[in-house]
Design a protein around this motif. Structure first.
Motif, PDB file in Angstrom:
ATOM      1  N   UNK A 384       0.827   6.101  12.025  1.00 41.79           N
ATOM      2  CA  UNK A 384       0.321   4.744  12.229  1.00 41.79           C
ATOM      3  C   UNK A 384       1.276   3.952  13.129  1.00 41.79           C
ATOM      4  N   UNK A 385       2.588   4.154  12.932  1.00 45.47           N
ATOM      5  CA  UNK A 385       3.564   3.463  13.783  1.00 45.47           C
ATOM      6  C   UNK A 385       3.454   3.904  15.241  1.00 45.47           C
ATOM      7  N   UNK A 474     -13.902   3.924  -2.644  1.00 46.44           N
ATOM      8  CA  UNK A 474     -12.475   4.264  -2.685  1.00 46.44           C
ATOM      9  C   UNK A 474     -12.079   5.071  -1.462  1.00 46.44           C
ATOM     10  N   UNK A 475     -12.955   5.946  -1.004  1.00 40.47           N
ATOM     11  CA  UNK A 475     -12.672   6.743   0.190  1.00 40.47           C
ATOM     12  C   UNK A 475     -12.619   5.856   1.430  1.00 40.47           C
ATOM     13  N   UNK A 480      -9.258   3.146   5.598  1.00 38.10           N
ATOM     14  CA  UNK A 480      -8.757   1.970   6.293  1.00 38.10           C
ATOM     15  C   UNK A 480      -7.233   1.911   6.297  1.00 38.10           C
ATOM     16  N   UNK A 481      -6.634   2.443   5.243  1.00 40.03           N
ATOM     17  CA  UNK A 481      -5.170   2.459   5.167  1.00 40.03           C
ATOM     18  C   UNK A 481      -4.557   3.617   5.942  1.00 40.03           C
ATOM     19  N   UNK A 527      -0.640   5.285  -5.153  1.00 47.28           N
ATOM     20  CA  UNK A 527       0.523   5.993  -4.613  1.00 47.28           C
ATOM     21  C   UNK A 527       0.754   5.633  -3.150  1.00 47.28           C
ATOM     22  N   UNK A 528      -0.319   5.508  -2.394  1.00 52.73           N
ATOM     23  CA  UNK A 528      -0.212   5.163  -0.982  1.00 52.73           C
ATOM     24  C   UNK A 528       0.443   3.790  -0.794  1.00 52.73           C
ATOM     25  N   UNK A 529      -0.029   2.813  -1.566  1.00 52.19           N
ATOM     26  CA  UNK A 529       0.532   1.469  -1.461  1.00 52.19           C
ATOM     27  C   UNK A 529       1.988   1.450  -1.891  1.00 52.19           C
ATOM     28  N   UNK A 530       2.313   2.207  -2.934  1.00 49.52           N
ATOM     29  CA  UNK A 530       3.691   2.272  -3.415  1.00 49.52           C
ATOM     30  C   UNK A 530       4.617   2.880  -2.360  1.00 49.52           C
TER      31      UNK A 530
END
Length: 544
Positions: A384-385, A474-475, A480-481, A527-530
Motif C-alpha cells: 500500500x505504501x 466483511x469481505x 477496502x483495507x 488482526x489487520x487493524x491491530x
C-alpha cells in the motif's frame, strides 16, 4: 502476482475442485474389477433368487405358511421383518426426525411405491434359500410385534423353519441404545445325512429414484465395501451396472451409504468371505458370501453376522469393523478433517452448542495462524505504501505491457517488498477451509444442530441468507483495507465484484461453514487493524 490475484486464483481453484468432483462422480474412469469366472457367476446367479427373479418347483418339507410382517421396536430402531426370507423390509430411526418441523422418524429402508431398499440374508447349498431347494423360506413366528421394554437390555426375535431335516432358527438380537443387530442362524441337523450350508448377507436398493445431490452438497448414494487389502472403497451403482464385484477377503464388510446414514452387513471377521455385487430388475445388490459350513448328522452349529443401520457415528463404526468409520467420507483431506472434527467435538462437549463450538475453533485456528497473518498484512501494508510509485510506473508504461512487468519487479526489488508475501497464509488456510467444508457436509452430529435465532440447522444453508450477506460485507471491508495493486482492468473489475460473487456462492453452503468464514473474516479484520496500527506507530505504514 499480488495478494488480490492470489485470492482470485484460490477462489477459482476451489470452484474448480468442486466442479471436478462433480464431474468425477459422473464421468471418471472406473477402477478395474476382477473378471467374472463361471463359478463366481453361478454363485451370483444364486443370489438373484433372493430378489424374486427365479422360481423353483421344489416344495419345502415344512407345512406351507403365509408370509407375515413382524414389527420390532427398540429405543433407537423401528423395523419390519418379512417372514418370507426373514428380510428387513422397513427401517426407521426414531432418534432422527425427517426434517425440521417434521416429527416423523427418518426412514432409512423401505419397500414401497416402486422403490426398494432392504436387507436380506440366508443360507445357500443345502440351506432353505438355495435355488435348488424351495427358494425363500417362509419362517414361523410366535408373535408379530416385539418391543424392547423400559429397562430391558436385549430383545431377541426368533424365526423358525424346518427344511429337509435341517432345523433353522434365524434370530435377530437387538441391544438397547445400539443400531447394530446380531443376526444368528442356529442350525441343527436332525437328518441322517451331512448338511452343507453357505451363509450370505446382502443389501438391495433400487438404483433410480433415490436422493440426489448438487455441486454444493455432493451427497453420495451408493455402495461401499472393505477388504483385507482395501480398507474403504466406494462402488457406485454405475460400476455395478458395468461389471460385477467379486472380491475374496478375510472378514470385510459391505454397505449402502445415504449422506448421514449407512446400512452395512459385517460377516464373520475370521472367515474367508467373498464380496459380490449384481444388478437385477433395476436393483443394485452388494453382499458378502461366507465359506461353506459342514453340519454332520445329529450335530448343531451357530452362524453369526452383524447388521448395522443408523447414523455415521465414527467412533462406534470404527469399533464394529475396520474401516467402517471411513463411510464418513472426508475426501482427500481426511487427515485434516478428522482431527478438526475431534477438536470440534471436544469443544462442543464443553459448550453444548455446535455454533459456539465453530466460533471457538475459528478463534483457535486464527490464533495459531497469527504469525503468518502478521507477515501477510505487513506485506500488504508495504504494498500500500508503494502504491503512489506503482501508479507512476503504470502511468508511464500504460501503453507498453512488456516494459511494465519488469519495471514493477525492479521496484519490488529496490524497496525489498515481496508481492507474494500475502499468499502463504491464504494457501495454508485453504486446505483447512476445504477440510471443514467436508466436516460440515458429512458429520451427522451437525444434522439439525441449532445455533441461535434463525439458524436451527448448521448442516443446511442459511434460510434467510443473512450469513452469506455478512460474509460479503466483511469481505468488502477487508478489500477496502487491502491495496488494489492489480493493473489489468478486467482483473480489477473481477476483484471489485468478488464480495458479491462469494456471497452468491455461499448461499448454498451449510450455514455452519459460512458461520466459520464470517467469524474468520471478522477476526482477520481485527488482526489487520491491530497490525496496521502497530506499523503506523513505528512509521512503517500510512493509511493516507
Amino acid at each position: 502476482m499480488d495478494s488480490q490475484r492470489s485470492l482470485l486464483v484460490i477462489a477459482l481453484a476451489f470452484v474448480s475442485l468442486l466442479l471436478w468432483q462433480a464431474w468425477q462422480a459422473d464421468h471418471a474412469p472406473k477402477p478395474a474389477t476382477p473378471a467374472v469366472t463361471e463359478t463366481s457367476q453361478a454363485q451370483n446367479n444364486s443370489a438373484e433368487l433372493q430378489l424374486g427373479n427365479t422360481s423353483s418347483s421344489a416344495q419345502p418339507t415344512s407345512a406351507p405358511a403365509v408370509a407375515q410382517q413382524v414389527k420390532v421396536r427398540t429405543d433407537v430402531l423401528e423395523l419390519v421383518i418379512d417372514t418370507k426370507g426373514g428380510d428387513i423390509v422397513d427401517l426407521k430411526l426414531p432418534a432422527f426426525t425427517l426434517a425440521l418441523g417434521n416429527p416423523d422418524p427418518y426412514q432409512l429402508m423401505r419397500k414401497l411405491n416402486g422403490f426398494e431398499y432392504v436387507a436380506q440374508s440366508g443360507l445357500l447349498a443345502d440351506g432353505p434359500d438355495d435355488k435348488r431347494n424351495s427358494g425363500r423360506p417362509v419362517y414361523s413366528v410366535a408373535e408379530t410385534n416385539y418391543q424392547l421394554a423400559a429397562g430391558q437390555n436385549e430383545l431377541v426375535v426368533p424365526l423358525t423353519y424346518l427344511h429337509n431335516g435341517l432345523e433353522v432358527e434365524k434370530r435377530y438380537v437387538f441391544t438397547a441404545g445400539k443400531y447394530d443387530v446380531r443376526v444368528e442362524y442356529s442350525l441343527k441337523n436332525t437328518s441322517d445325512q451331512t448338511k452343507l450350508v453357505q451363509p450370505y448377507q446382502h443389501l438391495v436398493q433400487t438404483i433410480e429414484g433415490g436422493k440426489t445431490s448438487s455441486m454444493m452438497m455432493p451427497i453420495y448414494r451408493g455402495a461401499a465395501y472393505s477388504t483385507s487389502e482395501k480398507r474403504y472403497e466406494k462402488y457406485d451403482f454405475e460400476e455395478m451396472q458395468e461389471t460385477n464385484l467379486l472380491s475374496p477377503t478375510k472378514g470385510g464388510w459391505v454397505a449402502m451409504l445415504e449422506h448421514y446414514f449407512v446400512a452395512a452387513w459385517i460377516p464373520q471377521k475370521d472367515a474367508d468371505n467373498q464380496l459380490y455385487s449384481l444388478v437385477s430388475n433395476g436393483n443394485g445388490v452388494i453382499g458378502a458370501r461366507g465359506p461353506e459350513v459342514t453340519i454332520p448328522a445329529g450335530e448343531s452349529v451357530t452362524l453369526t453376522s452383524v447388521f448395522y443401520a443408523g447414523p455415521k457415528d465414527q467412533d462406534h463404526l470404527a469399533n464394529l469393523a475396520d474401516g467402517l468409520d471411513l463411510t464418513v467420507d472426508y475426501g482427500f483431506l481426511w487427515f485434516i478433517s478428522q482431527p478438526l472434527f475431534a477438536l470440534l467435538t471436544l469443544i462442543q462437549s464443553l459448550v453444548t452448542n455446535w455454533g459456539v463450538a465453530i466460533i471457538i475453533i475459528t478463534l483457535l485456528i486464527k490464533g495459531l495462524m497469527f504469525p503468518l497473518t502478521k507477515v501477510q498484512y505487513e506485506s500488504q501494508a508495504k504494498m500500500r505504501n508503494l502504491k503512489p510509485k506503482m501508479d507512476e510506473i503504470q502511468a508511464r508504461y500504460k501503453d507498453d505491457r512488456q516494459k511494465l512487468g519488469p519495471a514493477m519487479m525492479e521496484l519490488y526489488r529496490k524497496e525489498k517488498v515481496n508481492p507474494m508475501g500475502g499468499c502463504l497464509p491464504m494457501l495454508i488456510q485453504m486446505p483447512i477451509f476445504l477440510a471443514l467444508y467436508w466436516v460440515f457436509v458429512e458429520s451427522v452430529e451437525l444434522r439439525q444442530a441449532p445455533f441461535a435465532l434463525w439458524i436451527q440447522d448448521l448442516s443446511v444453508q442459511d434460510p434467510y441468507y443473512v450469513l452469506p450477506v455478512l460474509y460479503g460485507i466483511s469481505m468488502f471491508v477487508m478489500q477496502k483495507l487491502t491495496p488494489m495493486t492489480v493493473t489489468d482492468p478486467m482483473q480489477q473489475k473481477i476483484m471489485m465484484w468478488m464480495p458479491v460473487m462469494f456471497s452468491v456462492f455461499f448461499l448454498w453452503f451449510p450455514s455452519g461453514l459460512v458461520l466459520y468464514w464470517v467469524v474468520s473474516n471478522l477476526i482477520s479484520l481485527a488482526q489487520m487493524l491491530y497490525i496496521y496500527r502497530g506499523m503506523e506507530k513505528k512509521g512503517l505504514y500510512s493509511r493516507a
